[in-house]
Design a protein around this motif. Structure first.
Motif, PDB file in Angstrom:
ATOM      1  N   THR A 172       9.348   4.970   4.259  1.00  8.30           N
ATOM      2  CA  THR A 172      10.270   4.374   3.278  1.00  8.30           C
ATOM      3  C   THR A 172      11.655   4.995   3.401  1.00  8.30           C
ATOM      4  N   GLN A 173      11.707   6.218   3.945  1.00  6.57           N
ATOM      5  CA  GLN A 173      12.940   6.996   4.060  1.00  6.57           C
ATOM      6  C   GLN A 173      13.592   7.202   2.691  1.00  6.57           C
ATOM      7  N   MET A 174      12.747   7.293   1.675  1.00  6.08           N
ATOM      8  CA  MET A 174      13.243   7.472   0.310  1.00  6.08           C
ATOM      9  C   MET A 174      12.649   8.694  -0.374  1.00  6.08           C
ATOM     10  N   MET A 175      11.976   9.543   0.390  1.00  6.59           N
ATOM     11  CA  MET A 175      11.380  10.756  -0.173  1.00  6.59           C
ATOM     12  C   MET A 175      11.588  11.911   0.792  1.00  6.59           C
ATOM     13  N   TYR A 176      11.917  13.070   0.237  1.00  8.40           N
ATOM     14  CA  TYR A 176      11.956  14.283   1.042  1.00  8.40           C
ATOM     15  C   TYR A 176      10.513  14.729   1.256  1.00  8.40           C
ATOM     16  N   MET A 177      10.078  14.859   2.514  1.00  5.81           N
ATOM     17  CA  MET A 177       8.675  15.058   2.824  1.00  5.81           C
ATOM     18  C   MET A 177       8.268  16.521   2.985  1.00  5.81           C
ATOM     19  N   GLY A 178       9.193  17.464   2.858  1.00  7.30           N
ATOM     20  CA  GLY A 178       8.824  18.871   2.892  1.00  7.30           C
ATOM     21  C   GLY A 178       8.196  19.295   4.210  1.00  7.30           C
ATOM     22  N   ASP A 179       7.330  20.314   4.122  1.00  6.47           N
ATOM     23  CA  ASP A 179       6.709  20.892   5.319  1.00  6.47           C
ATOM     24  C   ASP A 179       5.198  20.693   5.371  1.00  6.47           C
ATOM     25  N   ILE A 180       4.555  20.621   4.223  1.00  5.90           N
ATOM     26  CA  ILE A 180       3.094  20.498   4.176  1.00  5.90           C
ATOM     27  C   ILE A 180       2.728  19.294   3.306  1.00  5.90           C
ATOM     28  N   TYR A 181       1.876  18.444   3.851  1.00  8.33           N
ATOM     29  CA  TYR A 181       1.490  17.203   3.173  1.00  8.33           C
ATOM     30  C   TYR A 181      -0.029  17.125   3.088  1.00  8.33           C
ATOM     31  N   SER A 182      -0.542  16.773   1.913  1.00  9.80           N
ATOM     32  CA  SER A 182      -1.986  16.537   1.760  1.00  9.80           C
ATOM     33  C   SER A 182      -2.189  15.385   0.778  1.00  9.80           C
ATOM     34  N   SER A 183      -3.313  14.711   0.918  1.00  9.53           N
ATOM     35  CA  SER A 183      -3.581  13.549   0.069  1.00  9.53           C
ATOM     36  C   SER A 183      -5.083  13.302   0.003  1.00  9.53           C
ATOM     37  N   ASN A 184      -5.544  12.777  -1.131  1.00 10.14           N
ATOM     38  CA  ASN A 184      -6.960  12.421  -1.283  1.00 10.14           C
ATOM     39  C   ASN A 184      -7.110  11.321  -2.322  1.00 10.14           C
ATOM     40  N   ASP A 185      -8.354  10.979  -2.628  1.00  7.98           N
ATOM     41  CA  ASP A 185      -8.679   9.916  -3.586  1.00  7.98           C
ATOM     42  C   ASP A 185      -7.989   8.599  -3.229  1.00  7.98           C
ATOM     43  N   TYR A 186      -8.237   8.148  -2.010  1.00 11.31           N
ATOM     44  CA  TYR A 186      -7.641   6.903  -1.525  1.00 11.31           C
ATOM     45  C   TYR A 186      -8.336   5.700  -2.160  1.00 11.31           C
ATOM     46  N   ILE A 187      -7.541   4.814  -2.736  1.00 13.77           N
ATOM     47  CA  ILE A 187      -8.042   3.585  -3.361  1.00 13.77           C
ATOM     48  C   ILE A 187      -7.288   2.401  -2.777  1.00 13.77           C
ATOM     49  N   GLU A 188      -8.025   1.393  -2.396  1.00 10.44           N
ATOM     50  CA  GLU A 188      -7.416   0.147  -1.930  1.00 10.44           C
ATOM     51  C   GLU A 188      -8.229  -1.010  -2.492  1.00 10.44           C
TER      52      GLU A 188
END
Length: 298
Positions: free
Chosen positions: A99-115
């Motif tokens: 999106t190029q609309m968020m500063y993404m920092g150095d470490i990224y993690s994610s869970n609880d994916y819902i679709e």
């Protein structure tokens, strides 16, 4: 899985965690009495934490997955069609970064994916945690590395039936991690002042095209955004990108969680899960994302 079976798993995870804490206390006291050195006391605390994490991680994971597959999955199935729920999977980093609309920092993690689909609107959401690495050097030349949270909350992606030709960002002024100042020179955004002064006081609007901003952000939509922001804990970021609506909620919370030190109360659990789900569906309902007046022709 029954409540009794879940309680067995929860207590196992709790007991393992308590055992680790006990070991940490014993090690700390041992180093304090025997070695009388602050360094070794600190070493004992750290070692105890590491041991606690190691011995409790597997039973905690077993309980968490069983809990989510028992309660969360059932609740999601009652709301979404074409559901995909993967508790240990997250949203790919590129979905947000692109999106190029968020500063993404150095470490990224994610869970609880819902679709899934809600009112025939495609919905994707996950918990997201973004951290920035900081290094500092003291007078002795020793370097310390710390990690600072710059986003912790939910990221959602919705269909947006009203087509637009240029990307738009709307952020609450409390949301400080939007990447406006860091956008590449190839992408030209300008700050747009809307006709609603109350909206301007609460939100920043950046758009590739000012006319598109006024076309998408109608007075009705701005009122709905203001209403939502007043009812949601945390700060909001709206990214209108490629005919999708991305929404970031920075609330420092994990959704659909249950602690290992809390006894299972089904009624309370179902109410909490329902609240977490409504945080997703309310965006479709309140923003009228299912309005097909401007639906794109296939």
């Amino acid at each position: 899985m029954s409540v009794e079976e879940l309680e067995v798993l929860r207590k196992k995870a709790r007991n393992r965690s308590l055992l680790g804490i006990f070991i940490g206390i014993v090690l700390t006291v041992f180093f304090w009495i025997i070695l009388e050195s602050p360094f070794f006391i600190f070493f004992g605390i750290v070692l105890g934490i590491i041991i606690s994490v190691i011995i409790s991680s597997k039973p905690k994971r077993e309980f968490t997955l069983a809990f989510k597959n028992t309660y969360v999955l059932k609740s999601l199935k009652g709301v979404f069609t074409d559901l995909v729920y993967e508790p240990e999977k997250g949203l790919d980093r590129s979905v947000i970064a692109d999106t190029q609309m968020m500063y993404m920092g150095d470490i990224y993690s994610s869970n609880d994916y819902i679709e899934g689909k809600y009112k025939d609107i495609n919905v994707v959401q996950a918990d997201v945690h973004i951290e920035e690495e900081h290094e500092s050097t003291d007078s002795d030349g020793d370097t310390t590395t710390t990690y600072v949270t710059i986003f912790m909350g939910r990221w959602m992606v919705f269909d947006f039936n009203k087509p637009f030709k240029a990307n738009i960002q709307v952020s609450q002024k409390e949301f400080s991690n939007n990447k406006v100042s860091n956008w590449g020179s190839s992408i030209k955004y300008k700050k747009v002042a809307m006709e609603d002064q109350d909206f301007n006081n609460k939100f920043r609007v950046y758009a590739q095209d000012e006319i598109e901003a006024f076309y998408v952000l109608t007075p009705s939509l701005m009122e709905r955004i203001k209403k939502l922001s007043s009812t949601i804990k945390g700060s909001l970021l709206f990214c209108f990108v490629d005919n999708k609506l991305h929404i970031g909620i920075y609330n420092n919370e994990d959704s659909f969680e249950h602690g290992i030190f809390t006894k299972i109360n089904e009624e309370k659990i179902m109410n909490e899960i329902s609240t977490d789900i409504k945080l997703i569906t309310n965006f479709v309902d309140e923003l009228s994302l299912d309005n097909d007046l401007f639906r794109r022709k296939v």
